[in-house]
Write a protein that holds these residues in place. Structure first.
Motif, PDB file in Angstrom:
ATOM      1  N   THR A  55      96.436 -16.159  13.745  1.00 57.69           N
ATOM      2  CA  THR A  55      96.172 -15.046  14.662  1.00 57.69           C
ATOM      3  C   THR A  55      95.310 -15.402  15.874  1.00 57.69           C
ATOM      4  O   THR A  55      95.584 -14.925  16.980  1.00 57.69           O
ATOM      5  N   PRO A  56      94.232 -16.230  15.754  1.00 58.29           N
ATOM      6  CA  PRO A  56      93.427 -16.510  16.940  1.00 58.29           C
ATOM      7  C   PRO A  56      94.189 -17.128  18.104  1.00 58.29           C
ATOM      8  O   PRO A  56      93.783 -16.976  19.261  1.00 58.29           O
ATOM      9  N   ALA A  61      89.428 -11.510  18.647  1.00 62.58           N
ATOM     10  CA  ALA A  61      88.654 -11.458  17.409  1.00 62.58           C
ATOM     11  C   ALA A  61      88.969 -10.192  16.607  1.00 62.58           C
ATOM     12  O   ALA A  61      89.051 -10.231  15.374  1.00 62.58           O
ATOM     13  N   ARG A  62      89.134  -9.059  17.283  1.00 64.18           N
ATOM     14  CA  ARG A  62      89.387  -7.813  16.564  1.00 64.18           C
ATOM     15  C   ARG A  62      90.712  -7.881  15.807  1.00 64.18           C
ATOM     16  O   ARG A  62      90.777  -7.519  14.619  1.00 64.18           O
ATOM     17  N   THR A 105      87.546 -15.330  12.352  1.00 64.06           N
ATOM     18  CA  THR A 105      87.143 -14.206  13.196  1.00 64.06           C
ATOM     19  C   THR A 105      85.951 -14.584  14.065  1.00 64.06           C
ATOM     20  O   THR A 105      85.898 -14.256  15.259  1.00 64.06           O
ATOM     21  N   VAL A 106      84.968 -15.298  13.470  1.00 57.58           N
ATOM     22  CA  VAL A 106      83.825 -15.775  14.247  1.00 57.58           C
ATOM     23  C   VAL A 106      84.289 -16.728  15.338  1.00 57.58           C
ATOM     24  O   VAL A 106      83.831 -16.664  16.495  1.00 57.58           O
ATOM     25  N   ARG A 111      85.389 -17.770  21.053  1.00 60.36           N
ATOM     26  CA  ARG A 111      86.373 -18.137  22.074  1.00 60.36           C
ATOM     27  C   ARG A 111      86.552 -17.022  23.089  1.00 60.36           C
ATOM     28  O   ARG A 111      86.656 -17.275  24.295  1.00 60.36           O
ATOM     29  N   ASP A 112      86.584 -15.764  22.639  1.00 55.90           N
ATOM     30  CA  ASP A 112      86.708 -14.640  23.565  1.00 55.90           C
ATOM     31  C   ASP A 112      85.508 -14.571  24.506  1.00 55.90           C
ATOM     32  O   ASP A 112      85.650 -14.252  25.692  1.00 55.90           O
ATOM     33  N   ARG A 113      84.325 -14.858  23.958  1.00 59.18           N
ATOM     34  CA  ARG A 113      83.127 -14.855  24.797  1.00 59.18           C
ATOM     35  C   ARG A 113      83.210 -15.945  25.853  1.00 59.18           C
ATOM     36  O   ARG A 113      82.846 -15.728  27.022  1.00 59.18           O
ATOM     37  N   ARG A 114      83.690 -17.113  25.446  1.00 57.83           N
ATOM     38  CA  ARG A 114      83.849 -18.212  26.391  1.00 57.83           C
ATOM     39  C   ARG A 114      84.881 -17.861  27.462  1.00 57.83           C
ATOM     40  O   ARG A 114      84.678 -18.155  28.646  1.00 57.83           O
ATOM     41  N   ARG A 115      85.948 -17.223  27.099  1.00 55.12           N
ATOM     42  CA  ARG A 115      86.957 -16.812  28.072  1.00 55.12           C
ATOM     43  C   ARG A 115      86.393 -15.799  29.062  1.00 55.12           C
ATOM     44  O   ARG A 115      86.709 -15.845  30.252  1.00 55.12           O
TER      45      ARG A 115
END
Length: 393
Positions: A55-56, A61-62, A105-106, A111-115
């Motif tokens: 999924t990632p 993350a959600r 999930t972490v 990764r989302d934060r980095r994006r």
């Protein structure tokens, strides 16, 4: 038009991501059905880890957390149908699946934060690019214009190369330059040259005098910013072009910058004669020592300006990019097509990555009123004031 296209692309990306998200969900459903219908000695349930692990790469993350929870629930259902939840094997599988789902999930959250941070950096870079280097108009005076900027540093859209165009007093003045260094470290000096050019290009001064103004700006900047160890290390090349609206006589002054290429219909490429003075900030060259070169820029011709990041790009065998030879096949192309061809060919030559910032400007002369000058046509360098009566000197 650009905003509509951006919204359309975002909607398409949203639809695609949601369609791909069905893959791990369907995978959980398929594995659950197969596990329930399988014999007790066949353990299909452990393959549920594939869904949250996959999924990632498809969502954030959600969504990863939801798929992980779905996979754990599926593992519980499988345990109920195969020996009960108190079975040690099922308990180990459930705990393992929970731990893996939490970890992925972490990872997806980081990764989302980095994006998000990267998107913010890109947004700032785009804003800085528009503030420092205003987008060139598609048409100014008798010229059609297309430009290209390629920054060497990853995620940077601006750097040490610069260009600007202004129209005043019945003529177009163009600046293309390259400050020492590349990427973000060179932005300060590039901004200085651009502001100095925009402030002075409208004044009734000759190109050698304009070059002297830029020289003074670089010298003052170096005196204020350089440490004693860096003295003499800050300099920039610059090419100034002056194109009258109603005249084919074009003037240019170079401060250590490569000469332009004159493209004429029929695959003809010539290099106007250029007598460059030292780069800005090296010797404090006065206006009287800057050479003024003149040549004929006729309707239908295209003038290609570039920085050394283009001609110094190397291929896998360390050969420089042969710009003059390559553009000969595109002399009849529009400015936009010419820039497109050069970009694609340059990046192919360099293996997709440049070692230095690169900039290109294509100026296509669409129309001009023919005016006669005595003994001025042709290529050659003259000192400021050597040609009596030459307009704009």
């Amino acid at each position: 038009m650009g905003s509509r296209w951006s919204v359309a692309r975002r909607r398409q990306a949203w639809r695609t991501s949601h369609a791909l998200l069905l893959l791990p969900v369907l995978l959980v459903v398929a594995i659950t059905v197969a596990a329930i219908g399988s014999p007790p000695d066949v353990h299909v349930g452990p393959t549920l880890v594939i869904a949250p692990a996959l999924t990632p790469s498809l969502a954030g993350a959600r969504a990863t957390a939801l798929v992980g929870a779905l996979a754990v629930a599926a593992q519980v259902v499988i345990g109920v149908f195969h020996g009960g939840l108190m079975n040690a094997n099922h308990l180990v599988q459930i705990v393992t699946l929970v731990l893996l789902s939490v970890l992925v999930t972490v990872y997806a959250a980081l990764r989302d934060r980095r994006r998000l941070q990267l998107a913010q950096v890109r947004s700032v870079a785009e804003a800085a690019q528009h503030v420092l280097m205003w987008p060139l108009p598609e048409q100014i005076g008798p010229l059609r214009i297309a430009s290209l900027y390629l920054a060497a540093e990853d995620e940077a859209q601006i750097g040490g190369d610069l260009y600007a165009v202004t129209h005043a007093g019945g003529q177009v003045r163009v600046l293309i330059g390259d400050v020492r260094g590349k990427g973000l470290a060179a932005i300060g000096e590039a901004a200085l040259l651009l502001s100095s050019f925009r402030e002075s290009a409208h004044r009734d001064i000759s190109l050698p005098e304009l070059a002297a103004v830029l020289e003074q700006s670089v010298t003052r900047y170096a005196a204020d910013m350089d440490s004693p160890e860096e003295a003499g290390e800050r300099f920039a090349t610059a090419l100034l072009i002056e194109i009258p609206d109603l005249d084919q006589i074009t003037r240019m002054t170079s401060c250590g910058h490569p000469p332009p290429l004159l493209l004429s219909p029929g695959h003809a490429v010539t290099v106007p004669s250029l007598h460059p003075s030292p780069p800005l900030g090296v010797h404090g060259t006065p206006a009287s020592e800057h050479t003024l070169d003149v040549f004929s820029f006729e309707p239908g011709d295209t003038l290609l300006l570039y920085t050394d990041g283009v001609i110094e790009a190397r291929d896998a065998r360390h050969r420089f990019y042969p710009l003059t030879d390559r553009v000969a096949q595109w002399t009849d192309a529009s400015p936009e097509s010419l820039i497109h061809h050069v970009r694609r060919d340059l990046m192919t030559h360099a293996g997709g990555r440049l070692g230095d910032d690169a900039a290109l400007i294509a100026l296509h002369r669409t129309a001009s009123v023919h005016r006669q000058h005595h003994g001025i046509l042709g290529h050659g360098g003259v000192r400021a004031g050597d040609v009596p009566g030459l307009p704009g000197l």
